[in-house]
Every structure is written in C-alpha cells, then in structure tokens.
Motif scaffolding. Structure first.
Motif, mmCIF file in Angstrom:
data_model
loop_
_atom_site.group_PDB
_atom_site.id
_atom_site.type_symbol
_atom_site.label_atom_id
_atom_site.label_comp_id
_atom_site.label_asym_id
_atom_site.label_seq_id
_atom_site.Cartn_x
_atom_site.Cartn_y
_atom_site.Cartn_z
ATOM 1 N N ILE A 132 64.957 -45.139 -0.886
ATOM 2 C CA ILE A 132 65.363 -46.075 0.129
ATOM 3 C C ILE A 132 65.366 -47.472 -0.267
ATOM 4 C CG2 ILE A 132 64.754 -47.108 2.560
ATOM 5 C CD1 ILE A 132 65.458 -44.039 2.337
ATOM 6 N N SER A 133 64.104 -47.944 -1.145
ATOM 7 C CA SER A 133 64.234 -49.189 -1.477
ATOM 8 C C SER A 133 65.038 -49.651 -2.872
ATOM 9 C CB SER A 133 62.852 -49.748 -1.534
ATOM 10 O OG SER A 133 62.048 -48.992 -2.653
ATOM 11 N N GLY A 134 65.147 -48.395 -3.836
ATOM 12 C CA GLY A 134 65.679 -48.648 -4.925
ATOM 13 C C GLY A 134 64.592 -49.268 -6.189
ATOM 14 N N ARG A 135 63.371 -49.291 -5.670
ATOM 15 C CA ARG A 135 62.170 -49.697 -6.390
ATOM 16 C C ARG A 135 61.731 -48.819 -7.185
ATOM 17 N NH1 ARG A 135 57.874 -52.927 -3.298
ATOM 18 N NH2 ARG A 135 57.300 -53.197 -5.507
ATOM 19 N N SER A 136 60.881 -48.906 -8.282
ATOM 20 C CA SER A 136 60.226 -48.161 -8.962
ATOM 21 C C SER A 136 58.901 -47.519 -8.026
ATOM 22 C CB SER A 136 59.403 -48.645 -10.171
ATOM 23 O OG SER A 136 58.495 -47.759 -10.684
ATOM 24 N N SER A 155 57.786 -42.376 4.320
ATOM 25 C CA SER A 155 58.588 -41.635 3.363
ATOM 26 C C SER A 155 58.966 -40.225 3.839
ATOM 27 C CB SER A 155 57.964 -41.703 2.113
ATOM 28 O OG SER A 155 57.484 -42.775 1.551
ATOM 29 N N VAL A 156 58.032 -39.541 4.371
ATOM 30 C CA VAL A 156 58.517 -38.168 4.789
ATOM 31 C C VAL A 156 59.758 -38.613 6.008
ATOM 32 C CG1 VAL A 156 57.695 -36.362 6.348
ATOM 33 C CG2 VAL A 156 56.417 -36.958 4.481
ATOM 34 N N THR A 157 59.486 -39.518 6.990
ATOM 35 C CA THR A 157 60.193 -39.667 8.047
ATOM 36 C C THR A 157 61.641 -40.283 7.577
ATOM 37 O OG1 THR A 157 58.526 -40.614 9.453
ATOM 38 C CG2 THR A 157 60.692 -41.260 10.023
ATOM 39 N N LYS A 158 61.646 -41.007 6.295
ATOM 40 C CA LYS A 158 62.800 -41.525 5.903
ATOM 41 C C LYS A 158 63.509 -40.565 4.654
ATOM 42 C CE LYS A 158 61.478 -46.198 6.485
ATOM 43 N NZ LYS A 158 60.946 -47.434 5.854
ATOM 44 N N ARG A 159 62.622 -39.244 4.413
ATOM 45 C CA ARG A 159 63.124 -38.443 3.488
ATOM 46 C C ARG A 159 63.282 -39.236 2.057
ATOM 47 N NH1 ARG A 159 64.895 -33.587 6.091
ATOM 48 N NH2 ARG A 159 66.211 -33.081 4.221
ATOM 49 N N ASP A 160 62.292 -39.910 1.753
ATOM 50 C CA ASP A 160 62.167 -40.565 0.319
ATOM 51 C C ASP A 160 61.635 -39.632 -0.445
ATOM 52 O OD1 ASP A 160 62.384 -42.266 -1.624
ATOM 53 O OD2 ASP A 160 61.595 -44.090 -0.623
ATOM 54 N N PHE A 161 62.081 -38.490 -0.973
ATOM 55 C CA PHE A 161 61.231 -37.513 -1.726
ATOM 56 C C PHE A 161 60.597 -38.119 -2.646
ATOM 57 C CE2 PHE A 161 64.769 -35.160 0.733
ATOM 58 C CZ PHE A 161 63.803 -34.740 1.891
ATOM 59 N N PRO A 162 61.276 -38.625 -3.600
ATOM 60 C CA PRO A 162 60.216 -39.059 -4.926
ATOM 61 C C PRO A 162 59.006 -39.875 -4.446
ATOM 62 C CG PRO A 162 62.753 -39.833 -5.148
ATOM 63 C CD PRO A 162 62.330 -39.315 -3.712
ATOM 64 N N VAL A 163 59.042 -40.601 -3.432
ATOM 65 C CA VAL A 163 57.695 -41.333 -3.082
ATOM 66 C C VAL A 163 56.770 -40.258 -2.595
ATOM 67 C CG1 VAL A 163 56.764 -42.980 -1.465
ATOM 68 C CG2 VAL A 163 58.813 -43.470 -2.563
ATOM 69 N N VAL A 164 57.480 -39.433 -1.606
ATOM 70 C CA VAL A 164 56.577 -38.204 -1.086
ATOM 71 C C VAL A 164 55.958 -37.314 -2.194
ATOM 72 C CG1 VAL A 164 56.467 -36.152 0.240
ATOM 73 C CG2 VAL A 164 57.907 -37.939 0.957
ATOM 74 N N GLN A 165 56.593 -37.020 -3.383
ATOM 75 C CA GLN A 165 56.056 -36.210 -4.329
ATOM 76 C C GLN A 165 55.001 -36.980 -5.262
ATOM 77 O OE1 GLN A 165 59.840 -35.514 -6.123
ATOM 78 N NE2 GLN A 165 60.094 -33.383 -5.525
ATOM 79 N N ALA A 166 55.285 -38.178 -5.338
ATOM 80 C CA ALA A 166 54.395 -38.848 -5.838
ATOM 81 C C ALA A 166 52.936 -39.239 -5.220
ATOM 82 C CB ALA A 166 54.835 -40.291 -6.552
ATOM 83 N N CYS A 167 53.190 -39.348 -4.004
ATOM 84 C CA CYS A 167 51.780 -39.359 -3.084
ATOM 85 C C CYS A 167 51.119 -38.280 -2.991
ATOM 86 C CB CYS A 167 52.247 -39.965 -1.684
ATOM 87 S SG CYS A 167 52.861 -41.552 -1.411
ATOM 88 N N CYS A 168 51.753 -37.249 -2.932
ATOM 89 C CA CYS A 168 50.966 -35.945 -2.752
ATOM 90 C C CYS A 168 50.492 -35.540 -4.101
ATOM 91 C CB CYS A 168 52.017 -34.600 -2.471
ATOM 92 S SG CYS A 168 52.738 -34.777 -0.917
ATOM 93 N N LEU A 169 51.132 -35.886 -5.179
ATOM 94 C CA LEU A 169 50.501 -35.489 -6.607
ATOM 95 C C LEU A 169 49.204 -36.373 -6.907
ATOM 96 C CD1 LEU A 169 50.818 -33.909 -9.136
ATOM 97 C CD2 LEU A 169 51.993 -35.612 -10.246
ATOM 98 N N ILE A 170 49.386 -37.674 -6.175
ATOM 99 C CA ILE A 170 47.999 -38.619 -6.371
ATOM 100 C C ILE A 170 46.919 -38.131 -5.743
ATOM 101 C CG2 ILE A 170 47.367 -40.863 -5.853
ATOM 102 C CD1 ILE A 170 50.043 -42.101 -6.970
ATOM 103 N N PHE A 171 47.151 -37.549 -4.540
ATOM 104 C CA PHE A 171 46.179 -37.120 -3.551
ATOM 105 C C PHE A 171 45.681 -36.027 -4.405
ATOM 106 C CE2 PHE A 171 48.320 -38.800 0.291
ATOM 107 C CZ PHE A 171 47.170 -40.109 0.526
ATOM 108 N N ALA A 172 46.376 -35.170 -4.942
ATOM 109 C CA ALA A 172 45.673 -33.758 -5.534
ATOM 110 C C ALA A 172 44.973 -34.130 -6.786
ATOM 111 C CB ALA A 172 46.906 -32.913 -5.818
ATOM 112 N N ALA A 173 45.600 -35.116 -7.458
ATOM 113 C CA ALA A 173 44.746 -35.461 -8.568
ATOM 114 C C ALA A 173 43.550 -36.125 -8.368
ATOM 115 C CB ALA A 173 45.590 -36.575 -9.539
#
Length: 319
Positions: free
Chosen positions: A85-89, A277-295
């Motif tokens: 969505i934002s094009g940022r890292s 991010s889930v609402t906007k389907r920004d999947f890279p951010v979703v995956q990173a957030c879930c992985l950080i929560f798990a870690a």
C-alpha cells in the motif's frame, strides 16, 4: 551451571523450531486466502498488463515454496519486504508501531504485576473470608469479559458519562509530553490491567495456598511463627517459580493480545496496524506482524521457563 545452560539451550532450540513451524503456517495461510492478490491491490479497474507486472514484482509467478524460502531468508535478516500500500519497507513501517505497543504493555505491566502479587498474597492469607470470595467473583468476572467489552465499559463510565479521560488514544509520540502521554493512554492500559491482574492474582493465590499445605509450613505454624512470616519467609520463596511463569505468560499476552484493545481505543500500535493491513490486504505487513507476535510470545515463554528454572532447584537438577 552447566545443567542450567543445557536446559536453556534446549528450550531455545525448541523455541526456534516452533517459530519455524509458525512461519510456515503464517505464509501458507495467507497463500490460501481466496482471490488474486494483485487484483485486490490494484482494484477491479486494473489492466491485464498492470496485473502481470505486479505479479512479477511480487514473485507470484514462482512456486510458493521458493517464495516462502525467499521471505524467510529476508525475515531472518530483518527484511520483511515492501508494503503493497505505502511502498515503504515493512520493517520501517512496523518499527514505531511495535515500540508503541511495547510502551502500552510496559505501562500496564508496571501497574498490574505488583497489584496482582500483593492481592494474591492477601487473599491467600484471608482464604475463605468475605474478602476472598468477593475477590474471586470480581476476578472471574474480569477474566470472563472480553477486552473490547471492558474497553467500551470504561469509555462509557470514565470518558462519556464522567469525562475524566479521553475516549481515544490516537496519540503522536513526537508531539506529546510524558505526562500527557500517560494520561491519554490510561484507559487502554487500564483495560489490559483488569484482565491481567485477575489471571495473575488467581495464580498467585493458588500457588501460595498449595504451598501452605506443605509439611514445612505446618511445622513453622506449630512453632508459633506469625502468619505473615510464614507467607513471606517460607511460602513465597518457593512460590516464585509458578508466579514468575504466570507473570511472563501474562506479559506475553499484554503484547500479543493487545490487538482488540488498540482497535477499540484507536491506539497507533502494531495491533491496529495488523487490522488495517488485513482490511487493505497488505499481506507483507500482515505476515511480518504475525511473525513478530509469535516470536515475542515464544521469547517470553522462554523467559518464563528460564525464570522458573533459576528459582527452583528441583528444575535445575531434575535427576
């Protein structure tokens, strides 16, 4: 010392294996979502050429296993890709949000931990009294109530009917003073405190009551030792292992279970970012957030295990 180190290394190895399994589940769960990711990002009006270019950019034309290995290799190095969505890292996007979540969790923990341990000791001393029964009813009510429900109740009574605190905690950390920051984030912190204190207090009470039935406690009582001294000098040191365990697990909850609280109070943390991010389907951010929560959850579980081992000689020398 070597026994403790070997146990810690074993726990760390199991934690890394668990995190690897969770990363697989996160990546392929996103892969199984219905619809075309490129179509969802560009919208229904996108041309076929644009869709094709975005699929190539995202690597969607490669097999899923290769994309997972590439994503995992980047995640190990702290590179979670680029936001659709934002094009940022993704790392730059998540960093300030995760820091905000850690602040809110620390705020709640500083209030909750001493209150929970103190109340747990008091209700253990006053077992089966009116105070103990009232405390049990209140803690069960708090545990049974969802976080978002408690949040809305606090907003109703502490922000709407009695305007003592702001209903929303949409703060900007750069443009706000320390006192104002604590004031504006008090309601979300209090919501988390109510749930966490109930869990920790009941576990502290159960641990101490269980120890009070031990033979050495009975001997101390027979010698005429005051009740407070029995708790402080005999029961509490042996109850530290389960107490540390439940404190660490609840700290993990404060960080990983904060999503609903952040959404209710519009708090700019990683939980709010995940929902957006889930609402906007920004999947890279979703995956990173879930992985950080798990870690984070695995790391705090490891800290709980290490704390329990260091405070309990029977765990340090299992043989």
């Amino acid at each position: 010392m070597s026994d403790v180190l070997s146990i810690v290394l074993k726990r760390l190895g199991l934690g890394l294996i668990t995190l690897l399994v969770i990363s697989i589940l996160i990546f392929f769960a996103v892969e199984l979502l219905p619809g075309d990711i490129a179509q969802a990002v560009l919208g229904q009006g996108a041309t076929e050429e644009n869709l094709k270019a975005l699929r190539e950019q995202l690597g969607l034309n490669q097999p899923a296993i290769f994309r997972y290995l590439e994503w995992l290799g980047g995640a190990v190095q702290g590179d979670f890709g680029v936001s659709l969505i934002s094009g940022r890292s993704v790392a730059e996007t998540i960093g300030p949000r995760f820091a905000a979540t850690l602040f809110l969790a620390s705020y709640a923990a500083v209030i909750a931990v001493p209150i929970a341990i103190l109340l747990g000791i008091i209700v253990a001393l006053l077992r089966d009294s009116i105070f103990d029964r009232v405390a049990n009813v209140l803690t069960l009510t708090s545990i049974s109530s969802p976080e978002f429900f408690l949040g809305y109740v606090l907003i109703l009574y502490l922000a709407v009917k009695n305007p003592w605190f702001p209903a929303l905690a949409n703060v900007n950390f750069q443009d706000i003073g320390t006192v104002e920051l604590y004031y504006r984030t008090f309601l979300p912190a209090l919501t988390m405190v109510l749930v966490v204190v109930a869990h920790m207090m009941r576990m502290t009470r159960a641990s101490i009551i269980n120890l009070l039935a031990s033979p050495y406690i009975e001997m101390a009582r027979l010698k005429g030792t005051p009740a407070w001294k029995v708790i402080v000098k005999h029961a509490l040191p042996n109850a530290w292992a389960p107490i540390i365990n439940v404190v660490a697990l609840n700290l993990a909850y404060l960080i990983t279970g904060v999503v609903l609280v952040e959404v209710v109070f519009v708090y700019p943390g990683i939980g709010q970012l995940l929902v957006d991010s889930v609402t906007k389907r920004d999947f890279p951010v979703v995956q990173a957030c879930c992985l950080i929560f798990a870690a984070t959850f695995i790391l705090l579980n490891l800290a709980a295990d290490v704390g329990a081992i260091l405070t309990n000689p029977r765990l340090r020398h299992p043989k």
